[in-house]
Design an enzyme around this catalytic site. Structure first.
Site, mmCIF file in Angstrom:
data_model
loop_
_atom_site.group_PDB
_atom_site.id
_atom_site.type_symbol
_atom_site.label_atom_id
_atom_site.label_comp_id
_atom_site.label_asym_id
_atom_site.label_seq_id
_atom_site.Cartn_x
_atom_site.Cartn_y
_atom_site.Cartn_z
ATOM 1 C CD GLU A 175 -2.793 1.121 2.488
ATOM 2 O OE1 GLU A 175 -2.476 0.385 3.437
ATOM 3 O OE2 GLU A 175 -3.732 1.939 2.524
ATOM 4 C CD GLU A 182 4.422 11.977 13.106
ATOM 5 O OE1 GLU A 182 3.440 11.318 12.677
ATOM 6 O OE2 GLU A 182 4.580 13.189 12.855
#
Ligand SMILES: Cc1cc2nc3c(=O)[nH]c(=O)nc-3n(C[C@H](O)[C@H](O)[C@H](O)COP(=O)(O)OP(=O)(O)OC[C@H]3O[C@@H](n4cnc5c(N)ncnc54)[C@H](O)[C@@H]3O)c2cc1C
Length: 403
Positions: free
Chosen positions: A255, A388
């Site tokens: 993905e 992050e």
């Protein structure tokens, strides 16, 4: 291999072969003739856009393009991965006319190919290759997004069936999807990464409820999905029981590199250039503004880096035929997302106050498409794992730093 082939002497050749270049041109000509004048992109064309994307997928499926790099036995055309890269880039430049079916070809299909039973492959891959089925991804839960492995949706075995209870959130396209690619806990006692399984759940199954969520991303694409005593047969499980984390890792890697986001961002930069050429500021062409020129050049350089990193992964995948490693996938995604963000900010600043006008507002420059691209560039820093978390992957999985 078409791009990036090392020439004798060790230099890299980034040009397409004549055959691949001809295919890229054929695609662009096709899209120019095919896309209707009202087409503004996957999320900005409203209800008729959804209808259109379905027809579009069926049309390109008939042309053999939708799943061209898949094996023939599952509805593919055994084409090279590079042709698929060219195809993906053309779709991104054209505002993704496959609609949500980009997910089918980017990660759902490849994951079923890697982990599915022969029966699952024959049924689902063939359906996907015909362009007539929509899917959604049931991963995130209200308290478990980044910490996905702590998910609480349960699937309890009952004879030959599993009974699913729990809630998912931020499930894109759930309202329209026929199947959900669902993660559920099948073992309460195992460590958190070890007791998860994947289920393919038909969204029409009794006990599945979808509730839309409105958001700044616009449209009606986000949803909450509730599972109340949803019964599915054992054959709905994808991969081995309790070993769903292996499947999840493959999914996320596919993905993260699946979308040619850099091409959508490049489209935004090209539009900014065209806008600057026809606009004036303080009696001077905006295209001559030194600050704007530097910003455009900066984003363009980053676009080239993002594209090269994607090609590098495509090259690795074409050799191994599997999903890339997590550190490589995350590194590539970080570059894609950061350049997309810069392109979005550039567009907003170049267009000035009017740039804030969104689609449907009178006088919105480019019918609000750049404003939309800017909003998408923000949500892209969260989807498929936040920036992050991607950096954490590079640190731990790529550089071997402790958790
Ligand atoms: C456009 C879009 C489409 C989406 N589509 C889907 C979908 O179809 N299906 C689906 O299941 N989900 C989907 N999501 C949800 C997405 O996967 C989650 O939003 C994402 O994983 C973050 O989870 P969260 O929202 O719970 O945030 P949290 O996990 O609560 O994170 C909040 C903040 O804390 C930071 N943070 C958390 N943990 C750490 C850590 N260990 N180290 C450093 N920082 C940390 C995060 O980076 C973030 O900034 C979509 C999201 C978006 C934006």
């Amino acid at each position: 291999m078409a791009a990036c082939s090392p020439k004798a002497g060790g230099t890299m050749d980034f040009a397409w072969t004549a055959e691949d270049a001809a295919f890229a041109k054929e695609l662009d000509d096709f899209l120019k003739a095919e896309l209707p004048p009202w087409w503004r992109g996957m999320f900005t064309s409203g209800e008729r856009g959804w209808e259109y994307t379905k027809e579009f997928c069926q049309k390109i499926a008939k042309k053999g393009w939708l799943t061209m790099a898949w094996p023939k036995e599952y509805g593919g055309g055994d084409a090279s991965l590079w042709k698929q890269v060219i195809f993906r880039e053309a779709m991104a430049r054209a505002g993704e006319p496959r609609g949500s079916q980009y997910m089918n070809t980017n990660w759902i299909g490849p994951t079923i190919m890697q982990f599915g039973t022969e029966e699952q492959k024959r049924y689902h891959l063939t359906r996907i290759s015909k362009g007539d089925v929509l899917w959604c991804q049931g991963f995130s839960e209200p308290n478990f997004g980044s910490d996905l492995a702590s998910l609480q949706t349960r699937a309890a075995q009952d004879g030959d069936d599993y009974v699913i209870n729990g809630q998912k959130i931020w499930t894109s396209y759930a309202e329209r999807a026929e199947f959900c690619f669902l993660l559920a806990r099948t073992n309460q006692d195992a460590p958190k990464h070890k007791g998860i399984s994947v289920f393919i759940v038909p969204m029409k199954t009794r006990g599945v409820t979808v509730r839309p969520i409105m958001s700044m991303a616009g449209g009606d694409d986000f949803n909450e999905v509730f599972f109340e005593d949803v019964r599915v047969p054992r054959s709905a499980m994808l991969g081995a029981k309790d070993e769903g984390w292996r499947v999840v890792t493959a999914v996320l890697n596919f993905e993260r590199i699946g979308l040619a986001r850099y091409e959508a961002a490049k489209w935004a930069v090209d539009e900014v250039i065209a806008y600057a050429k026809r606009s004036e500021t303080h009696g001077r062409s905006l295209a001559k503004d030194p600050l704007l020129r530097q910003r455009v050049a900066d984003v363009y350089a980053r676009y080239r880096v993002a594209r090269a990193l994607n090609y590098r992964l495509a090259s690795l995948m074409s050799k191994k035929g599997e999903s890339p490693g997590p550190a490589d996938a995350s590194l590539t995604r970080i570059h894609n997302i950061l350049m997309t963000r810069r392109a979005g900010d550039l567009a907003m600043e170049a267009l000035g106050l009017e740039g804030r006008l969104s689609e449907g507002t009178a006088d919105a420059p480019l019918a609000g498409m750049l404003e939309y691209e800017w909003r998408k560039s923000i949500s892209a820093t969260i989807a498929a794992g936040t920036l992050e978390i991607q950096k954490d992957q590079v640190a731990t999985r790529g550089l071997g730093l402790p958790r």
